[in-house]
Design a protein around this motif. Structure first.
Motif, PDB file in Angstrom:
ATOM      1  N   ALA A  82     -10.508  11.480  -0.523  1.00 22.05           N
ATOM      2  CA  ALA A  82     -11.950  11.301  -0.772  1.00 22.05           C
ATOM      3  C   ALA A  82     -12.597  10.550   0.384  1.00 22.05           C
ATOM      4  O   ALA A  82     -13.697  10.902   0.833  1.00 22.05           O
ATOM      5  CB  ALA A  82     -12.159  10.555  -2.081  1.00 22.05           C
ATOM      6  N   LEU A  83     -11.908   9.522   0.878  1.00 22.86           N
ATOM      7  CA  LEU A  83     -12.427   8.764   2.026  1.00 22.86           C
ATOM      8  C   LEU A  83     -12.630   9.687   3.222  1.00 22.86           C
ATOM      9  O   LEU A  83     -13.695   9.691   3.856  1.00 22.86           O
ATOM     10  CB  LEU A  83     -11.443   7.642   2.375  1.00 22.86           C
ATOM     11  N   TYR A  84     -11.612  10.478   3.537  1.00 22.39           N
ATOM     12  CA  TYR A  84     -11.695  11.323   4.733  1.00 22.39           C
ATOM     13  C   TYR A  84     -12.754  12.409   4.567  1.00 22.39           C
ATOM     14  O   TYR A  84     -13.489  12.720   5.511  1.00 22.39           O
ATOM     15  CB  TYR A  84     -10.327  11.947   5.027  1.00 22.39           C
ATOM     16  N   ILE A  98      -3.702   3.703   7.994  1.00 22.98           N
ATOM     17  CA  ILE A  98      -4.895   2.923   7.617  1.00 22.98           C
ATOM     18  C   ILE A  98      -4.652   2.365   6.222  1.00 22.98           C
ATOM     19  O   ILE A  98      -4.128   3.070   5.350  1.00 22.98           O
ATOM     20  CB  ILE A  98      -6.193   3.778   7.671  1.00 22.98           C
ATOM     21  N   ALA A  99      -4.987   1.123   6.027  1.00 24.63           N
ATOM     22  CA  ALA A  99      -4.831   0.526   4.696  1.00 24.63           C
ATOM     23  C   ALA A  99      -5.744  -0.694   4.588  1.00 24.63           C
ATOM     24  O   ALA A  99      -6.081  -1.338   5.592  1.00 24.63           O
ATOM     25  CB  ALA A  99      -3.385   0.123   4.427  1.00 24.63           C
ATOM     26  N   VAL A 100      -6.100  -0.976   3.348  1.00 23.72           N
ATOM     27  CA  VAL A 100      -6.944  -2.132   3.026  1.00 23.72           C
ATOM     28  C   VAL A 100      -6.225  -2.916   1.934  1.00 23.72           C
ATOM     29  O   VAL A 100      -5.615  -2.318   1.023  1.00 23.72           O
ATOM     30  CB  VAL A 100      -8.340  -1.661   2.556  1.00 23.72           C
ATOM     31  N   ALA A 107      -7.613   8.832  -3.268  1.00 21.49           N
ATOM     32  CA  ALA A 107      -8.561   7.883  -2.677  1.00 21.49           C
ATOM     33  C   ALA A 107      -8.706   8.156  -1.184  1.00 21.49           C
ATOM     34  O   ALA A 107      -9.825   8.204  -0.654  1.00 21.49           O
ATOM     35  CB  ALA A 107      -8.088   6.453  -2.918  1.00 21.49           C
ATOM     36  N   ALA A 108      -7.571   8.361  -0.503  1.00 20.34           N
ATOM     37  CA  ALA A 108      -7.631   8.587   0.944  1.00 20.34           C
ATOM     38  C   ALA A 108      -8.292   9.932   1.254  1.00 20.34           C
ATOM     39  O   ALA A 108      -9.111  10.022   2.177  1.00 20.34           O
ATOM     40  CB  ALA A 108      -6.230   8.527   1.541  1.00 20.34           C
ATOM     41  N   ARG A 121     -15.038  -1.814  -0.948  1.00 20.04           N
ATOM     42  CA  ARG A 121     -16.137  -2.586  -0.333  1.00 20.04           C
ATOM     43  C   ARG A 121     -16.548  -2.022   1.020  1.00 20.04           C
ATOM     44  O   ARG A 121     -17.229  -2.705   1.788  1.00 20.04           O
ATOM     45  CB  ARG A 121     -15.701  -4.034  -0.113  1.00 20.04           C
ATOM     46  N   GLY A 122     -16.061  -0.836   1.359  1.00 22.11           N
ATOM     47  CA  GLY A 122     -16.477  -0.216   2.612  1.00 22.11           C
ATOM     48  C   GLY A 122     -15.654  -0.631   3.820  1.00 22.11           C
ATOM     49  O   GLY A 122     -16.037  -0.331   4.957  1.00 22.11           O
ATOM     50  N   ASN A 170      -2.719  11.556  -2.719  1.00 19.01           N
ATOM     51  CA  ASN A 170      -3.503  10.364  -2.362  1.00 19.01           C
ATOM     52  C   ASN A 170      -5.001  10.665  -2.453  1.00 19.01           C
ATOM     53  O   ASN A 170      -5.696  10.879  -1.456  1.00 19.01           O
ATOM     54  CB  ASN A 170      -3.115   9.886  -0.959  1.00 19.01           C
ATOM     55  N   SER A 195       0.787  -1.234   0.000  1.00 13.87           N
ATOM     56  CA  SER A 195       0.000   0.000   0.000  1.00 13.87           C
ATOM     57  C   SER A 195       0.817   1.280   0.000  1.00 13.87           C
ATOM     58  O   SER A 195       0.294   2.334  -0.387  1.00 13.87           O
ATOM     59  CB  SER A 195      -0.922   0.020   1.232  1.00 13.87           C
ATOM     60  N   PHE A 196       2.048   1.228   0.484  1.00 16.03           N
ATOM     61  CA  PHE A 196       2.805   2.466   0.685  1.00 16.03           C
ATOM     62  C   PHE A 196       4.196   2.391   0.064  1.00 16.03           C
ATOM     63  O   PHE A 196       4.839   1.329   0.093  1.00 16.03           O
ATOM     64  CB  PHE A 196       2.958   2.758   2.189  1.00 16.03           C
ATOM     65  N   ARG A 226     -10.391  -3.532  -1.766  1.00 19.11           N
ATOM     66  CA  ARG A 226     -10.762  -2.104  -1.729  1.00 19.11           C
ATOM     67  C   ARG A 226     -12.101  -1.873  -2.417  1.00 19.11           C
ATOM     68  O   ARG A 226     -12.509  -2.651  -3.275  1.00 19.11           O
ATOM     69  CB  ARG A 226      -9.650  -1.266  -2.374  1.00 19.11           C
TER      70      ARG A 226
HETATM   71  C1  LIG Z   1      -7.640   4.715   1.052  1.00 11.93           C
HETATM   72  C2  LIG Z   1      -8.078   3.276   1.328  1.00 11.93           C
HETATM   73  C3  LIG Z   1      -7.758   2.957   2.790  1.00 11.93           C
HETATM   74  C4  LIG Z   1      -9.604   3.168   1.091  1.00 11.93           C
HETATM   75  O1  LIG Z   1      -9.988   1.861   1.476  1.00 11.93           O
HETATM   76  P1  LIG Z   1     -11.350   1.184   0.910  1.00 11.93           P
HETATM   77  O2  LIG Z   1     -11.701   0.064   1.799  1.00 11.93           O
HETATM   78  O3  LIG Z   1     -11.186   0.887  -0.534  1.00 11.93           O
HETATM   79  O4  LIG Z   1     -12.405   2.378   1.073  1.00 11.93           O
HETATM   80  P2  LIG Z   1     -13.998   2.215   1.214  1.00 11.93           P
HETATM   81  O5  LIG Z   1     -14.454   1.153   0.259  1.00 11.93           O
HETATM   82  O6  LIG Z   1     -14.365   2.064   2.639  1.00 11.93           O
HETATM   83  O7  LIG Z   1     -14.498   3.617   0.660  1.00 11.93           O
HETATM   84  C5  LIG Z   1     -15.132   4.585   1.500  1.00 11.93           C
HETATM   85  C6  LIG Z   1     -15.196   5.910   0.748  1.00 11.93           C
HETATM   86  O8  LIG Z   1     -13.871   6.373   0.441  1.00 11.93           O
HETATM   87  C7  LIG Z   1     -13.838   7.005  -0.837  1.00 11.93           C
HETATM   88  N1  LIG Z   1     -12.927   6.263  -1.702  1.00 11.93           N
HETATM   89  C8  LIG Z   1     -12.300   5.102  -1.404  1.00 11.93           C
HETATM   90  N2  LIG Z   1     -11.496   4.720  -2.417  1.00 11.93           N
HETATM   91  C9  LIG Z   1     -11.628   5.674  -3.375  1.00 11.93           C
HETATM   92  C10 LIG Z   1     -11.041   5.852  -4.663  1.00 11.93           C
HETATM   93  N3  LIG Z   1     -10.156   4.985  -5.169  1.00 11.93           N
HETATM   94  N4  LIG Z   1     -11.380   6.967  -5.355  1.00 11.93           N
HETATM   95  C11 LIG Z   1     -12.252   7.854  -4.871  1.00 11.93           C
HETATM   96  N5  LIG Z   1     -12.841   7.728  -3.650  1.00 11.93           N
HETATM   97  C12 LIG Z   1     -12.531   6.663  -2.921  1.00 11.93           C
HETATM   98  C13 LIG Z   1     -15.269   6.976  -1.352  1.00 11.93           C
HETATM   99  O9  LIG Z   1     -15.905   8.192  -0.958  1.00 11.93           O
HETATM  100  C14 LIG Z   1     -15.883   5.812  -0.605  1.00 11.93           C
HETATM  101  O10 LIG Z   1     -17.241   5.963  -0.392  1.00 11.93           O
HETATM  102  P3  LIG Z   1     -18.306   5.389  -1.508  1.00 11.93           P
HETATM  103  O11 LIG Z   1     -17.924   3.979  -1.754  1.00 11.93           O
HETATM  104  O12 LIG Z   1     -19.610   5.556  -0.823  1.00 11.93           O
HETATM  105  O13 LIG Z   1     -18.104   6.259  -2.700  1.00 11.93           O
HETATM  106  C15 LIG Z   1      -7.388   2.277   0.357  1.00 11.93           C
HETATM  107  O14 LIG Z   1      -7.478   2.767  -0.969  1.00 11.93           O
HETATM  108  C16 LIG Z   1      -5.934   2.015   0.681  1.00 11.93           C
HETATM  109  O15 LIG Z   1      -5.605   1.120   1.471  1.00 11.93           O
HETATM  110  N6  LIG Z   1      -5.009   2.791   0.089  1.00 11.93           N
HETATM  111  C17 LIG Z   1      -3.568   2.605   0.321  1.00 11.93           C
HETATM  112  C18 LIG Z   1      -3.180   3.044   1.722  1.00 11.93           C
HETATM  113  C19 LIG Z   1      -3.482   4.515   1.951  1.00 11.93           C
HETATM  114  O16 LIG Z   1      -3.320   5.346   1.070  1.00 11.93           O
HETATM  115  N7  LIG Z   1      -3.906   4.826   3.192  1.00 11.93           N
HETATM  116  C20 LIG Z   1      -4.211   6.186   3.595  1.00 11.93           C
HETATM  117  C21 LIG Z   1      -2.963   6.835   4.110  1.00 11.93           C
HETATM  118  S1  LIG Z   1      -3.301   8.509   4.639  1.00 11.93           S
END
Ligand SMILES: CC(C)(COP(=O)(O)OP(=O)(O)OC[C@H]1O[C@@H](n2cnc3c(N)ncnc32)[C@H](O)[C@@H]1OP(=O)(O)O)[C@@H](O)C(=O)NCCC(=O)NCCS
Length: 153
Positions: free
Chosen positions: A119-121, A75-77, A116-117, A84-85, A114, A27-28, A82
């Motif tokens: 957007a998540l936050y 935090i990482a998945v 995706a992260a 799937r919430g 980043n 992931s990193f 990925r």
């Molecule tokens: C960021 C990360 C933790 C998200 O994990 P995930 O389980 O896929 O996320 P979720 O399925 O719970 O998504 C929740 C929300 O995050 C956002 N999100 C997650 N992945 C996204 C992506 N690739 N692009 C845009 N938005 C995204 C969306 O808003 C999503 O809500 P929605 O499904 O209702 O649209 C994952 O991509 C990851 O492990 N990345 C590598 C490690 C990392 O960057 N960690 C953060 C360090 S600060």
């Protein structure tokens, strides 16, 4: 073992570290080493959790909670899980834990690249609170984000 498709969140143990480190390395670009996680496991202010998916570690979050402040340190998945919430479930757990410890604010920092992260936050109610220029490896800026825990969202 969890049922197919379900996600169980529970405290991380040393026995989880093989799975955790595999996800961390996938992931990193600058992954935490085993010692980082051992430090989190040993600290009384740290609350690392894993998400267990079909019996295996599918993700994790490292929360620090001290007095009124909480921080997401990591935090990482797993890449194949990925979207799937799972991160949302981990963050919900971390926020509930921090609220239970009477923290009023949760902070974190994230690479500006980043998306995706970030957007998540943002989806989770974090707002942008500042920048640390060239924070990562002297090259990439860190975006600082925070969420007030006294609100419902
Ligand atoms: C960021 C990360 C933790 C998200 O994990 P995930 O389980 O896929 O996320 P979720 O399925 O719970 O998504 C929740 C929300 O995050 C956002 N999100 C997650 N992945 C996204 C992506 N690739 N692009 C845009 N938005 C995204 C969306 O808003 C999503 O809500 P929605 O499904 O209702 O649209 C994952 O991509 C990851 O492990 N990345 C590598 C490690 C990392 O960057 N960690 C953060 C360090 S600060």
């Amino acid at each position: 073992m969890s049922a197919p498709g379900t996600v169980d969140i529970r405290p991380m143990t040393e026995a989880d570290l093989e799975g955790v480190l595999a996800i961390e390395q996938a992931s990193f670009s600058h992954p935490w080493r085993r010692e980082h996680f051992l430090h989190e496991l040993a600290s009384s202010h740290s609350f690392p959790f894993v998400a267990v998916v079909e019996g295996s570690v599918g993700g994790y979050v490292c929360l620090m909670s001290l007095f009124e402040e909480a921080e997401i340190l990591d935090i990482a998945v797993a890449p194949h899980l990925r979207g799937r919430g799972i991160a949302r479930a981990l963050l919900e757990h971390a926020v509930a834990m921090a609220r239970g410890r009477l923290a009023g604010i949760m902070r974190l920092e994230v690479r500006v690249s980043n998306r995706a992260a970030i957007a998540l936050y943002e989806r989770f109610g974090f707002s942008r609170s500042g920048m640390r220029p060239k924070y990562y490896e002297g090259v990439e800026d860190a975006l600082l984000m925070e969420k007030l825990l006294s609100t419902d969202c």
